[in-house]
Scaffold this active site. Structure first.
Site, PDB file in Angstrom:
ATOM      1  CG  ASP A 166      65.745  29.029  65.466  1.00 34.92           C
ATOM      2  OD1 ASP A 166      65.329  30.192  65.427  1.00 34.92           O
ATOM      3  OD2 ASP A 166      65.501  28.239  66.401  1.00 34.92           O
TER       4      ASP A 166
ATOM      5  CD  GLU B 206      66.452   9.967  46.848  1.00 33.31           C
ATOM      6  OE1 GLU B 206      65.591   9.398  47.540  1.00 33.31           O
ATOM      7  OE2 GLU B 206      67.296   9.340  46.171  1.00 33.31           O
TER       8      GLU B 206
ATOM      9  CD  GLU C  58      63.684  11.730  49.946  1.00 31.19           C
ATOM     10  OE1 GLU C  58      62.762  11.138  49.359  1.00 31.19           O
ATOM     11  OE2 GLU C  58      64.792  11.203  50.171  1.00 31.19           O
TER      12      GLU C  58
ATOM     13  CD  GLU D  44      65.588  40.010  72.707  1.00 32.95           C
ATOM     14  OE1 GLU D  44      65.667  41.240  72.895  1.00 32.95           O
ATOM     15  OE2 GLU D  44      65.175  39.213  73.571  1.00 32.95           O
TER      16      GLU D  44
HETATM   17  O1  FUB Z   1      64.058  28.514  68.365  1.00 30.89           O
HETATM   18  C1  FUB Z   1      64.278  28.830  69.721  1.00 30.89           C
HETATM   19  C2  FUB Z   1      64.791  30.244  69.828  1.00 30.89           C
HETATM   20  O2  FUB Z   1      63.892  31.140  69.224  1.00 30.89           O
HETATM   21  C3  FUB Z   1      66.085  30.473  69.107  1.00 30.89           C
HETATM   22  O3  FUB Z   1      67.193  29.986  69.791  1.00 30.89           O
HETATM   23  C4  FUB Z   1      66.032  31.943  68.975  1.00 30.89           C
HETATM   24  O4  FUB Z   1      66.946  32.470  68.041  1.00 30.89           O
HETATM   25  C5  FUB Z   1      64.592  32.170  68.572  1.00 30.89           C
HETATM   26  O5  FUB Z   1      64.434  32.011  67.179  1.00 30.89           O
END
Ligand code: FUB
Length: 439
Positions: A23, A316, A318, A197
Site C-alpha cells: 500500500d 546510513e 540502511e 474497488e
Molecule cells: O493492505 C490491506 C488492504 O489491502 C488495503 O487497505 C487495500 O487497499 C488492499 O491493498
C-alpha cells in the site's frame, strides 16, 4: 524472513527487500520522496498488519529505511488492521490518515497521525477516529484554493471536506455516485456494477482531477477516472496497470519528482511473496500529451537513478538499492542500523560517484560476537575488491565503534557492494559508512 533476495543482483524492484511492504503512499518533500507503506507480517495468511513504515530516497533507487514511526499502538482505540494510509503535508505538519479497526465498534475507521517530521514519530491527533463508516483506504488531497478533501472507501467511495486544521471536517461524509460512466463496468457482480474497488489516489494535474484506484477485485488491476473538479463528475479513463505480479490486490500512488512522474504499486515479487506478503515497487512514466496515463507494466528494473550517490558524506547503512540476507532495526545511535548479518550477505548501493578515487573507508559497527569483514566490491557482489575492513567484537550489538581501512581502485561511478564475510552466526551490525579521499 523476506530478506532472501535471491533475485538477479541487478534488479531494483521491489524497492524494499528486508520486509514485506504494501500500500505505497509517496510524498515529495524538500528534495526527497518519502514513501509510507504498510507492513505485511512474514508468513501472513491474511492482511495481518500491525504497523506502518517510512522510507525515503533522493534518487529513486537507494532507499533509506526510517523504521516504523506509527503503529496500532499509536491509536489507543484501535485493535487491528494497520491498513492502507496516506500522508500529506500542510503548515509544517505531516498528517497520516490510516484505516484501523475500532476496538469498541469492531468497524473499520479512519484515524489520523500527526508529526512535525516526515519520518515521525507520529502521535494520534484526535484520540478517536476522524471518521468511521466501516470503510477503508483514505487519501487526502489539497486543492489549489486550499480546500482539503479526504477520500476513502470500499465498497463505496466517500469524501469529506477537511478543515484547514486537517483533523476535522465540515459537513458530513458524501458518497460519490459510482456510475459506470464514472468508474467503468464490472460484469457478474450486480451489487458492485462499477470497476471501483478501493484505494483511491486523487490528484490534480494541469487543471484536471485524477482518481487512480484499485479495480475489480480479485485480482485487482489499477484504473483511473478524471473529473473537472475534486468532487466530480468522474469519467472512466481505463487501465493504468493490468493484473500482474502475484498479488490479488494492488494499490497505487503517483508523484512527480525532479522532473519525472513515478507510479508506485505493490506485488508479490519477493521470495515467499503473494497476496498477503506483498512488496512495493516503482516505475517511471510519462503522461501522454493529452493528459491520459499510459499503460504501465511491472518491471524488476524499476526506475532509473536520478544523479549519483556521494560516498564522501556519511551514508546510513540502511540506505539500500538491493540487499541479500540482512535486516534492519532501530539503532541506539538514532535512526536504524543493519543487522542479522551473516557470511555472504550483501548490500548494494547504486550509482556511487567515487570521482578521482577514495583512499579509505570508515564504518560504524557493533558486534556481540567476534566480528568479521566488510568487503568493498564494485559492480557486483563478486566484483573487484577495492578494500576490506576488519571488524572486531565490541561486546554488544549496540556497542558502537568506528573502524577504517585503506581503499584502492575506487574511481568513477559504480554500484557499490558491501559484502559481509566471516565465520558462522551473526557477524556484526552496521550503522553507517563513509569513504574518504585521504588515507
Ligand atoms: O493492505 C490491506 C488492504 O489491502 C488495503 O487497505 C487495500 O487497499 C488492499 O491493498
Amino acid at each position: 524472513m523476506a530478506a532472501l533476495a535471491a533475485a538477479p543482483a541487478r534488479a531494483d524492484n521491489p524497492i524494499v527487500q528486508t520486509i514485506y511492504t504494501a500500500d505505497p503512499a509517496p510524498l515529495v518533500h524538500n528534495g526527497r520522496v518519502y514513501l509510507y507503506t504498510g507492513h505485511d507480517e512474514d508468513g501472513s495468511t491474511y492482511f495481518t498488519m500491525r504497523e506502518w513504515r517510512v522510507w525515503s530516497s533522493a534518487d529513486m533507487v537507494n532507499w533509506t529505511d526510517h523504521g516504523s514511526p506509527m503503529s496500532l499502538g499509536t491509536f489507543s482505540w484501535a485493535s487491528a488492521d494497520a491498513w492502507a494510509g496516506h500522508t500529506i503535508y500542510r503548515n509544517g505538519q505531516f498528517y497520516w490518515y490510516v484505516p484501523v479497526k475500532n476496538r469498541s465498534t469492531g468497524r473499520m475507521a479512519i484515524g489520523v497521525g500527526v508529526s512535525s517530521s516526515p519520518t515521525g514519530p507520529f502521535r494520534d491527533a484526535l484520540g478517536r477516529p476522524l471518521v468511521e463508516n466501516g470503510e477503508i483506504d483514505p487519501a487526502a488531497f489539497i486543492d489549489d484554493d486550499g480546500q482539503a478533501y479526504l477520500y476513502w472507501g470500499n465498497p463505496n467511495l466517500w469524501y469529506v471536506r477537511l478543515n484547514p486544521d486537517m483533523v476535522s471536517f465540515s459537513g458530513s461524509a458524501t458518497r460519490i455516485p459510482l456510475t459506470t460512466a464514472g468508474f467503468g463496468t464490472r460484469s457478474g457482480n450486480p451489487s458492485r456494477p462499477t470497476l471501483y474497488e478501493e484505494a483511491p489516489w486523487v490528484f490534480k494535474r494541469n487543471g484536471l482531477y485524477y482518481n487512480v484506484f484499485a479495480a475489480e477485485c480479485c485480482s485487482e488491476f489499477i484504473a483511473y477516472s478524471t473529473a473537472p473538479g475534486p468532487t466530480g463528475p468522474w469519467t472512466y479513463r481505463g487501465t493504468v496497470m493490468p493484473r500482474q505480479g502475484g498479488s490479488f490486490t494492488n494499490h497505487a500512488g503517483i508523484v512527480d519528482f525532479a522532473g519525472g512522474s513515478y507510479f508506485f504499486y505493490h506485488n508479490g515479487a519477493l521470495p515467499g511473496g503473494g497476496g498477503f506478503t506483498r512488496s512495493v515497487a516503482v516505475e517511471k512514466f510519462s503522461y501522454n500529451a493529452n493528459g491520459t496515463i499510459p499503460t504501465i507494466n511491472m518491471t524488476t528494473a524499476g526506475a532509473p537513478q536520478i544523479g549519483t550517490l556521494n560516498p564522501y558524506v556519511r551514508q546510513e547503512a540502511e540506505t539500500i538499492a538491493w540487499e541479500s540476507g540482512v535486516e534492519t532495526e532501530p539503532s541506539t545511535e538514532g535512526g536504524m542500523n543493519v543487522g542479522w548479518v551473516n557470511n555472504g550477505d550483501y548490500i548494494k548501493v547504486k550509482g556511487v560517484a567515487f570521482g578521482n578515487g577514495a583512499r579509505s573507508f570508515t564504518a560504524r559497527v557493533a558486534s556481540a560476537a567476534s566480528g568479521g569483514r566488510i568487503e568493498l566490491r564494485l559492480g557486483s557482489a563478486s566484483g573487484a575488491v577495492v578494500g576490506t575492513c576488519t571488524v572486531s567484537g565490541t561486546r554488544g550489538w549496540q556497542t558502537w565503534a568506528s573502524v577504517s581501512c585503506p581503499v584502492a581502485g575506487a574511481t568513477g561511478t559504480h554500484d557499490l557492494y558491501l559484502r559481509f564475510a566471516g565465520g558462522s552466526g551473526y557477524l556484526f551490525n552496521l550503522n553507517w559508512w563513509q569513504f574518504n579521499v585521504t588515507a
